[in-house]
Scaffold this active site. Structure first.
Site, PDB file in Angstrom:
ATOM      1  N   THR A 148       0.820  -1.211   0.000  1.00 38.89           N
ATOM      2  CA  THR A 148       0.000   0.000   0.000  1.00 38.89           C
ATOM      3  C   THR A 148       0.857   1.266   0.000  1.00 38.89           C
ATOM      4  OG1 THR A 148      -0.218  -0.186   2.413  1.00 38.89           O
ATOM      5  CG2 THR A 148      -2.026  -1.046   1.070  1.00 38.89           C
ATOM      6  N   ARG A 170      -9.449  -4.838   1.352  1.00 39.07           N
ATOM      7  CA  ARG A 170     -10.484  -4.830   2.374  1.00 39.07           C
ATOM      8  C   ARG A 170     -10.479  -3.648   3.346  1.00 39.07           C
ATOM      9  NH1 ARG A 170      -9.417  -9.745   0.711  1.00 39.07           N
ATOM     10  NH2 ARG A 170     -11.178 -11.130   0.346  1.00 39.07           N
ATOM     11  N   HIS A 221      -0.133 -16.338  -4.771  1.00 38.95           N
ATOM     12  CA  HIS A 221      -1.221 -16.008  -5.695  1.00 38.95           C
ATOM     13  C   HIS A 221      -0.736 -15.686  -7.100  1.00 38.95           C
ATOM     14  CE1 HIS A 221      -3.770 -14.847  -1.928  1.00 38.95           C
ATOM     15  NE2 HIS A 221      -3.726 -16.156  -2.139  1.00 38.95           N
ATOM     16  N   CYS A 233      -0.343 -18.593 -22.669  1.00 38.63           N
ATOM     17  CA  CYS A 233      -1.432 -18.951 -23.563  1.00 38.63           C
ATOM     18  C   CYS A 233      -2.130 -20.196 -23.005  1.00 38.63           C
ATOM     19  CB  CYS A 233      -0.904 -19.226 -24.962  1.00 38.63           C
ATOM     20  SG  CYS A 233      -2.159 -19.889 -26.096  1.00 38.63           S
ATOM     21  N   CYS A 278      -0.809 -19.172 -31.658  1.00 37.47           N
ATOM     22  CA  CYS A 278      -1.919 -20.094 -31.935  1.00 37.47           C
ATOM     23  C   CYS A 278      -3.298 -19.464 -31.847  1.00 37.47           C
ATOM     24  CB  CYS A 278      -1.841 -21.293 -30.993  1.00 37.47           C
ATOM     25  SG  CYS A 278      -2.319 -20.909 -29.289  1.00 37.47           S
TER      26      CYS A 278
END
Length: 254
Positions: A39, A47, A134, A142, A166
């Site tokens: 932060t 939150r 995370h 891809c 692709c």
């Protein structure tokens, strides 16, 4: 009121002193951090009163829903509109918390940084052993052929980023709601925590599972919590420091 404020400041000074002593005396420290670590780099958390979940997104559903696997699959265009505007901060720089952790690792004190953040600021500050629970905005792949792409590719893409090889959708390597954490990263995190002498947890409310459950794997007696607000684990900690982690670590690292 002035006297009360002075008392709080004195307590913070004493808490910071104790934390510094813990760090100075150990060469086996593990750090576990959350959104509050970033932060001070102007990346909002989810939150708090100023966090992402409190801000209107211009949509009728919550950011938590937008950042879910289901929404990504069913509303891919809308997902990327939100992702680019609310989750990616290309100009963000490491703050004093990131720099202090990198310094302690270079000194041989810190063995691992375990983070819930996806911004890559720990690596930018110089940390090497970073376990990203995370994922990271800097890794993208891809979904069809698994070719990797960097953040610049996703940011520069119009609409849904499409693989140049692709034609598949390029997905950020971040863990969305409804998705499981990387088992290898989780195992490495548990191993580091269980072997740590000093375990410092900072910038996290410790309310998001399964990440918050990692604290229970610590076997030592030197658990330090550094956060602006109370956490469910405060009573189990040997030291709680109520303050901004960037400011606290700047003082400790002096």
């Amino acid at each position: 009121m002035i006297k009360e404020k002075g008392k709080i400041q004195d307590n913070l000074k004493e808490q910071t002193k104790v934390l510094k002593e813990m760090i100075d005396q150990s060469h086996n420290i593990v750090f576990f951090g959350g959104a509050g670590v970033s932060t001070a780099s102007n990346i909002p958390d989810f939150r708090s009163s100023n966090g992402l979940f409190q801000k209107k997104s211009g949509m009728t559903i919550s950011p938590e829903e937008i950042l879910s696997h289901t929404f990504f699959i069913n509303h891919t265009q809308e997902f990327f509109n939100f992702y680019r505007s609310k989750m990616v901060y290309v100009d963000a720089k490491p703050n004093d918390a990131h720099l202090a952790l990198a310094k302690w690792e270079q000194e041989g004190k810190l063995k691992a940084v375990i983070t819930q953040n996806i911004d890559g600021l720990h690596q930018l500050a110089g940390s090497i052993n970073v376990l990203e629970l995370h994922g990271s905005i800097h890794r993208n792949y891809c979904m069809r052929c698994h070719q990797p792409f960097d953040l610049d590719f996703v940011v520069a893409s119009q609409g849904i980023p499409i693989c140049s090889s692709c034609g598949g959708i390029v997905k950020p390597d971040v863990v969305l709601y409804e998705e499981s954490l990387d088992s290898a990263i989780l195992e490495k995190s548990i191993s580091a925590i269980s072997q740590a002498d000093v375990f410092i947890v900072g910038g996290t409310s410790l309310t998001v599972y399964p990440a918050a459950g990692l604290v229970s794997y610590y076997r030592g007696r030197k658990l330090a919590l550094v956060n602006k607000t109370a956490t469910p684990f405060d009573t189990k900690a040997g030291l709680t420091v109520c303050g901004n982690i960037a400011e606290v670590f700047r003082q400790v690292a002096l």
